[in-house]
Scaffold this active site. Sequence first.
Site, PDB file in Angstrom:
ATOM      1  N   GLU A 218       0.708  -1.313  -0.059  1.00 14.30           N
ATOM      2  CA  GLU A 218       0.183   0.349   0.014  1.00 14.30           C
ATOM      3  C   GLU A 218       0.740   1.179   0.369  1.00 14.30           C
ATOM      4  O   GLU A 218       0.560   2.034  -0.655  1.00 14.30           O
ATOM      5  CB  GLU A 218      -0.793  -0.337   1.023  1.00 14.30           C
ATOM      6  CG  GLU A 218      -1.512  -1.149   1.430  1.00 14.30           C
ATOM      7  CD  GLU A 218      -1.173  -1.765   2.022  1.00 14.30           C
ATOM      8  OE1 GLU A 218      -2.004  -2.801   2.946  1.00 14.30           O
ATOM      9  OE2 GLU A 218      -0.451  -2.716   1.823  1.00 14.30           O
TER      10      GLU A 218
ATOM     11  N   TRP B 206      22.088 -47.887   2.263  1.00 12.85           N
ATOM     12  CA  TRP B 206      20.944 -47.855   1.668  1.00 12.85           C
ATOM     13  C   TRP B 206      20.162 -48.534   2.543  1.00 12.85           C
ATOM     14  O   TRP B 206      19.441 -49.414   1.380  1.00 12.85           O
ATOM     15  CB  TRP B 206      20.979 -46.611   0.763  1.00 12.85           C
ATOM     16  CG  TRP B 206      22.067 -45.505   0.540  1.00 12.85           C
ATOM     17  CD1 TRP B 206      22.967 -45.504   0.264  1.00 12.85           C
ATOM     18  CD2 TRP B 206      21.960 -44.473   0.652  1.00 12.85           C
ATOM     19  NE1 TRP B 206      23.883 -44.357  -0.133  1.00 12.85           N
ATOM     20  CE2 TRP B 206      23.070 -44.164   0.441  1.00 12.85           C
ATOM     21  CE3 TRP B 206      20.942 -43.829   1.854  1.00 12.85           C
ATOM     22  CZ2 TRP B 206      23.592 -42.343   0.920  1.00 12.85           C
ATOM     23  CZ3 TRP B 206      22.004 -42.518   2.227  1.00 12.85           C
ATOM     24  CH2 TRP B 206      22.448 -41.972   1.414  1.00 12.85           C
TER      25      TRP B 206
ATOM     26  N   LEU C  94      22.795 -32.263   5.281  1.00 18.94           N
ATOM     27  CA  LEU C  94      21.206 -31.585   5.076  1.00 18.94           C
ATOM     28  C   LEU C  94      21.187 -30.508   4.072  1.00 18.94           C
ATOM     29  O   LEU C  94      20.343 -29.492   4.089  1.00 18.94           O
ATOM     30  CB  LEU C  94      20.804 -31.113   7.043  1.00 18.94           C
ATOM     31  CG  LEU C  94      20.812 -31.488   7.639  1.00 18.94           C
ATOM     32  CD1 LEU C  94      20.718 -31.296   8.949  1.00 18.94           C
ATOM     33  CD2 LEU C  94      19.520 -33.012   8.252  1.00 18.94           C
TER      34      LEU C  94
ATOM     35  N   ALA D  66      11.229 -38.398  15.325  1.00 17.11           N
ATOM     36  CA  ALA D  66       9.830 -38.209  14.625  1.00 17.11           C
ATOM     37  C   ALA D  66       8.635 -38.773  15.605  1.00 17.11           C
ATOM     38  O   ALA D  66       7.768 -38.436  15.732  1.00 17.11           O
ATOM     39  CB  ALA D  66      10.291 -39.608  13.708  1.00 17.11           C
TER      40      ALA D  66
ATOM     41  N   ALA E 297       8.296 -37.486  18.475  1.00 20.51           N
ATOM     42  CA  ALA E 297       7.981 -36.645  19.368  1.00 20.51           C
ATOM     43  C   ALA E 297       7.425 -35.253  18.477  1.00 20.51           C
ATOM     44  O   ALA E 297       6.188 -35.171  19.328  1.00 20.51           O
ATOM     45  CB  ALA E 297       8.961 -35.615  19.585  1.00 20.51           C
TER      46      ALA E 297
END
Length: 356
Positions: free
Chosen positions: A59, A177, A211, A280, A282
Amino acid sequence: MTTGDHSMADAAAMRRALELATRGPAKGVNPRVGCVILSRQGELLAEGWHRGAGTAHAEIDALSKLAPGDAQGATAVVTLEPCNHTGLTGPCTVALIDAGVARVVFAVADPGDLSSGGADRLREGGVEVTGGVLADEAEALLDDWLFAARHRRPHITVKWASSLDGRAAASDGSSQWITGSAARADVHRRRAAADAIAVGTGTVFADDPSLTARAPGGEFFDAQPVPVVFGRRPVPSDAAITRHPHAPVFVEGADLAVDLRELQRRGIRSLFVEGGPTLASAFLAAGLVDELLVYLAPTLLGGPRLAVGDLGVASIEGARRFEFAAVVRLGDDVLVVAHPVSSGAARSSTSINEGN
């Protein structure tokens, strides 16, 4: 807030405001917002959009392109209810009132603790207010931001890979894996789509994960999730996450609700939980899971290394119920996507055991 039928002019201006909103950043603390200002006769006077935290709101951006007095009697069409608080910038409601805007049209109400209430403030200032114009389109554009703002936490996806008998690792702890390359590629694609990825300290010590989100060839995706570590134990200074493109965020895990609120405050709208069974479990026990991604490999491992630990379920009546959203074949593996069945309130506080 007025809803129902809206004029074609309102809808057309809102559609343009939504287009402008897409020019703003899709991630971060603030939402993407667009604004169109129309004259009394419906002619376009100015346009604006929000460019990120600390910059002018949509705005204010639009009003800045007008000379003093040019907005007198005008209509401001905004994708989100104008804010009613002072943060890094001043309240848009006051700016609109001071500019002499006679009417404000918006799509979606602002759910923020501090920023909401703009419609009432505008009405108190003598401005006519209409809400709900193209609300569905605006909801779709702001989906992740609205979820985080309404729930005061990020959208939570919990992922694990397991054997058919629910084991995340063999008895000796080896897990690489369980699933094949197609499943792992899918995980990395989903990592890249999330704002942040979470593990517990136990996973950091056991696996030293990077990660990051990587393509099958090993190269980084342009978008990388922020690494988040739950737990009290200090992470080694040479841990792989310390070399992540984003600085890791550390939270204690003593109270998930508090931790998640802090992540939302930092602008994290979606969290990809990829830690071990403790983390997981938790999230599941607290009822803080919005989506489950379970990658199943056609193998059996047996032994104690379950993908999920104790959830506090004493009988079948207390089972945590989910419903299947999709089942996807990925090479030799299967991805099961499930969403929670709404039944009862989540626990207000769940802590994470120091082991993870």
